[in-house]
Design an enzyme around this catalytic site. Structure first.
Site, PDB file in Angstrom:
ATOM      1  N   HIS A 205       0.872  -1.193   0.000  1.00 22.99           N
ATOM      2  CA  HIS A 205       0.000   0.000   0.000  1.00 22.99           C
ATOM      3  C   HIS A 205       0.898   1.229   0.000  1.00 22.99           C
ATOM      4  O   HIS A 205       1.408   1.635   1.032  1.00 22.99           O
ATOM      5  CB  HIS A 205      -0.881  -0.052   1.255  1.00 22.99           C
ATOM      6  CG  HIS A 205      -1.788   1.127   1.435  1.00 22.99           C
ATOM      7  ND1 HIS A 205      -3.140   1.084   1.141  1.00 22.99           N
ATOM      8  CD2 HIS A 205      -1.561   2.379   1.901  1.00 22.99           C
ATOM      9  CE1 HIS A 205      -3.695   2.242   1.420  1.00 22.99           C
ATOM     10  NE2 HIS A 205      -2.761   3.050   1.888  1.00 22.99           N
ATOM     11  N   HIS A 207       1.846   5.168  -0.747  1.00 22.32           N
ATOM     12  CA  HIS A 207       1.618   6.564  -1.120  1.00 22.32           C
ATOM     13  C   HIS A 207       2.836   6.951  -1.961  1.00 22.32           C
ATOM     14  O   HIS A 207       3.873   6.291  -1.907  1.00 22.32           O
ATOM     15  CB  HIS A 207       1.416   7.397   0.134  1.00 22.32           C
ATOM     16  CG  HIS A 207       0.091   7.068   0.798  1.00 22.32           C
ATOM     17  ND1 HIS A 207      -1.015   7.850   0.676  1.00 22.32           N
ATOM     18  CD2 HIS A 207      -0.299   5.997   1.527  1.00 22.32           C
ATOM     19  CE1 HIS A 207      -2.029   7.286   1.323  1.00 22.32           C
ATOM     20  NE2 HIS A 207      -1.623   6.155   1.851  1.00 22.32           N
ATOM     21  N   CYS A 238      -3.359  10.752   4.337  1.00 22.04           N
ATOM     22  CA  CYS A 238      -3.986  10.536   5.635  1.00 22.04           C
ATOM     23  C   CYS A 238      -3.979  11.859   6.386  1.00 22.04           C
ATOM     24  O   CYS A 238      -2.934  12.488   6.522  1.00 22.04           O
ATOM     25  CB  CYS A 238      -3.224   9.470   6.420  1.00 22.04           C
ATOM     26  SG  CYS A 238      -3.923   9.238   8.064  1.00 22.04           S
TER      27      CYS A 238
HETATM   28  P1  HMG Z   1     -11.236   8.653  20.617  1.00 16.08           P
HETATM   29  O1  HMG Z   1     -11.524  10.138  20.578  1.00 16.08           O
HETATM   30  O2  HMG Z   1     -10.098   8.190  21.429  1.00 16.08           O
HETATM   31  O3  HMG Z   1     -12.437   7.735  21.055  1.00 16.08           O
HETATM   32  O4  HMG Z   1     -11.048   8.184  19.105  1.00 16.08           O
HETATM   33  P2  HMG Z   1     -13.894   7.962  21.579  1.00 16.08           P
HETATM   34  O5  HMG Z   1     -14.388   6.605  21.845  1.00 16.08           O
HETATM   35  O6  HMG Z   1     -13.887   8.980  22.680  1.00 16.08           O
HETATM   36  O7  HMG Z   1     -14.697   8.570  20.337  1.00 16.08           O
HETATM   37  C1  HMG Z   1     -14.640   9.918  19.901  1.00 16.08           C
HETATM   38  C2  HMG Z   1     -15.962  10.270  19.264  1.00 16.08           C
HETATM   39  O8  HMG Z   1     -16.182   9.458  18.107  1.00 16.08           O
HETATM   40  C3  HMG Z   1     -17.173  10.028  20.174  1.00 16.08           C
HETATM   41  O9  HMG Z   1     -18.186  10.920  19.770  1.00 16.08           O
HETATM   42  C4  HMG Z   1     -17.588   8.618  19.779  1.00 16.08           C
HETATM   43  O10 HMG Z   1     -18.945   8.374  20.063  1.00 16.08           O
HETATM   44  C5  HMG Z   1     -17.348   8.623  18.285  1.00 16.08           C
HETATM   45  P3  HMG Z   1     -18.348  12.393  20.405  1.00 16.08           P
HETATM   46  O11 HMG Z   1     -18.444  12.150  21.888  1.00 16.08           O
HETATM   47  O12 HMG Z   1     -17.095  13.157  20.015  1.00 16.08           O
HETATM   48  O13 HMG Z   1     -19.573  12.917  19.767  1.00 16.08           O
HETATM   49  N1  HMG Z   1     -17.025   7.319  17.694  1.00 16.08           N
HETATM   50  C6  HMG Z   1     -17.546   6.874  16.536  1.00 16.08           C
HETATM   51  N2  HMG Z   1     -18.474   7.396  15.712  1.00 16.08           N
HETATM   52  C7  HMG Z   1     -18.784   6.673  14.619  1.00 16.08           C
HETATM   53  N3  HMG Z   1     -18.224   5.480  14.314  1.00 16.08           N
HETATM   54  C8  HMG Z   1     -17.301   4.931  15.109  1.00 16.08           C
HETATM   55  C9  HMG Z   1     -16.932   5.643  16.292  1.00 16.08           C
HETATM   56  N4  HMG Z   1     -16.052   5.381  17.285  1.00 16.08           N
HETATM   57  C10 HMG Z   1     -16.124   6.417  18.142  1.00 16.08           C
HETATM   58  N5  HMG Z   1     -16.746   3.775  14.786  1.00 16.08           N
HETATM   59  C11 HMG Z   1     -11.131   6.541  17.359  1.00 16.08           C
HETATM   60  C12 HMG Z   1     -10.699   6.859  18.790  1.00 16.08           C
HETATM   61  C13 HMG Z   1     -10.487   5.230  16.971  1.00 16.08           C
HETATM   62  C14 HMG Z   1     -12.648   6.459  17.303  1.00 16.08           C
HETATM   63  C15 HMG Z   1     -10.625   7.701  16.436  1.00 16.08           C
HETATM   64  O14 HMG Z   1      -9.275   7.889  16.698  1.00 16.08           O
HETATM   65  C16 HMG Z   1     -10.835   7.448  14.976  1.00 16.08           C
HETATM   66  O15 HMG Z   1     -11.952   7.330  14.501  1.00 16.08           O
HETATM   67  N6  HMG Z   1      -9.712   7.410  14.205  1.00 16.08           N
HETATM   68  C17 HMG Z   1      -9.777   7.140  12.780  1.00 16.08           C
HETATM   69  C18 HMG Z   1      -8.730   7.922  12.059  1.00 16.08           C
HETATM   70  C19 HMG Z   1      -8.767   7.573  10.587  1.00 16.08           C
HETATM   71  O16 HMG Z   1      -9.777   7.163  10.062  1.00 16.08           O
HETATM   72  N7  HMG Z   1      -7.609   7.779   9.882  1.00 16.08           N
HETATM   73  C20 HMG Z   1      -7.503   7.481   8.502  1.00 16.08           C
HETATM   74  C21 HMG Z   1      -7.536   6.021   8.197  1.00 16.08           C
HETATM   75  S1  HMG Z   1      -5.982   5.205   8.467  1.00 16.08           S
HETATM   76  C22 HMG Z   1      -5.083   5.493   7.011  1.00 16.08           C
HETATM   77  O17 HMG Z   1      -5.486   6.269   6.188  1.00 16.08           O
HETATM   78  C23 HMG Z   1      -3.854   4.681   6.753  1.00 16.08           C
HETATM   79  C24 HMG Z   1      -4.085   3.586   5.716  1.00 16.08           C
HETATM   80  O18 HMG Z   1      -4.484   4.135   4.468  1.00 16.08           O
HETATM   81  C25 HMG Z   1      -2.792   2.776   5.519  1.00 16.08           C
HETATM   82  C26 HMG Z   1      -1.568   3.658   5.240  1.00 16.08           C
HETATM   83  O19 HMG Z   1      -1.570   4.452   4.295  1.00 16.08           O
HETATM   84  O20 HMG Z   1      -0.607   3.499   6.013  1.00 16.08           O
HETATM   85  C27 HMG Z   1      -5.170   2.601   6.163  1.00 16.08           C
HETATM   86 MG    MG Z   2      -3.179   4.950   2.993  1.00 19.68          MG
END
Ligand code: HMG
Ligand code: MG
Length: 284
Positions: A205, A207, A238
């Site tokens: 994967h 970039h 990201c």
């Molecule tokens: P947190 O703030 O520690 O956890 O985030 P939380 O449990 O306190 O949740 C924060 C808020 O999100 C709360 O709502 C939860 O209810 C809600 P609020 O009180 O703020 O209204 N929540 C959700 N809502 C919908 N769906 C859910 C969910 N979970 C919690 N599933 C958490 C921890 C993991 C949730 C957060 O850090 C997160 O969502 N991170 C995702 C970041 C992301 O998506 N990054 C990009 C993808 S990774 C990438 O691109 C790399 C990749 O391409 C590979 C590469 O290139 O290397 C894959």
């Molecule tokens: Mg990626």
């Protein structure tokens, strides 16, 4: 017969999670529907992550509900926790991708958790997936380099790969999230990871920040990897990885693999149309 290499299209998810412009759901659906005519076995459509963290994909359920499904294509989505998994299953995902980091700095920035905590968080998700017989894909980010911690130890990537394997991931995608890998640094990392899983269970994967993605993909092919992630039009990045550019473009990878004599099963003309649409989505 030419050997097959699967290109997994990740543009709708990895690309559109990072766009500054708020792309309307209807435009995302149009892109996915066009991509579904290209011949991909898998398309990563969206993410069921926190909308506070990634507002760009807050319409995940709507997009999943509206895309036109076709036989022969699996629709995969990202989920960071059990809540996201339940939403993904309810939306009809055929595969769920979980994601962790090989480095502590990016783990904190992207998941608000250490690497160990993020793996513990995935345990109930993995158990639910096992009960549902839902295929799980695992991503590891920052496999050679991290913007917070510097170079990544290949042994750390191998440890995380083993943990994802033990959680039940059928495949692990190795993310050069920053796009700074060289064929050598990627091959050194792969040599460690293939001690835990064969190349046939790995995906590359990339970039493409430094313009070396094709060389890195070639290095992965050499070690038996046969699944390559790419994003149509070179969309991607990201939001929590400073300096990360777009994914390597699907049309570039498809042409490269064809030149090297591999079959991908993709329709180049439809792919070019999808790449043009992806570029239009960027600018609105
Ligand atoms: P947190 O703030 O520690 O956890 O985030 P939380 O449990 O306190 O949740 C924060 C808020 O999100 C709360 O709502 C939860 O209810 C809600 P609020 O009180 O703020 O209204 N929540 C959700 N809502 C919908 N769906 C859910 C969910 N979970 C919690 N599933 C958490 C921890 C993991 C949730 C957060 O850090 C997160 O969502 N991170 C995702 C970041 C992301 O998506 N990054 C990009 C993808 S990774 C990438 O691109 C790399 C990749 O391409 C590979 C590469 O290139 O290397 C894959
Ligand atoms: Mg990626």
């Amino acid at each position: 017969m030419a050997e097959f290499v699967e290109i997994v299209e990740v543009g709708p998810r990895d690309g559109l999670q990072n766009e500054k412009r708020a792309v309307p759901a209807a435009e995302k659906i149009a892109l996915v529907d066009l991509l579904s005519q290209v011949g991909f076995r898998r398309i990563e459509v969206t993410s069921f992550v926190s909308p506070t963290w990634v507002p760009q994909l807050a319409d995940a359920a709507e997009v999943m509900a509206e895309i036109a499904r076709r036989p022969g294509t699996r629709w995969s989505v990202l989920a960071p926790n059990l809540r996201g998994y339940h939403a993904a299953r309810a939306a009809g995902a055929d595969e769920v991708a979980v994601f962790v980091s090989a480095s502590e700095g990016f783990s904190r920035a992207n998941l608000n958790a250490s690497v160990a905590e993020s793996l513990v968080r995935l345990a109930p998700l993995a158990e639910a997936a096992r009960e549902d017989a839902m295929p799980l894909r695992g991503y590891i980010s920052m496999v050679v380099d991290c913007p917070f911690d510097g170079p990544t130890d290949p042994a750390a990537v191998a440890r995380v790969a083993a943990a994802l394997r033990d959680l039940g991931c059928h495949e692990i995608a190795l993310g050069d999230t920053l796009g700074r890998a060289t064929p050598d640094s990627f091959a050194r990392m792969l040599a460690a990871v293939t001690g835990e899983l064969p190349g046939t269970r790995l995906a590359v994967h990339c970039h493409d920040t430094a313009g070396r993605a094709l060389e890195v993909i070639d290095a992965a092919l050499e070690q038996g990897v046969r699944v390559v992630d790419a994003a149509v039009g070179g969309l991607g990045g990201c939001p929590y990885a400073p300096g990360a550019a777009g994914n390597v473009a699907t049309e570039t990878v498809a042409a490269h693999l064809a030149r090297r004599g591999y079959a991908t099963g993709l329709d180049a003309a439809r792919l070019a149309e999808a790449a043009a649409l992806a570029q239009r989505l960027r600018t609105g």
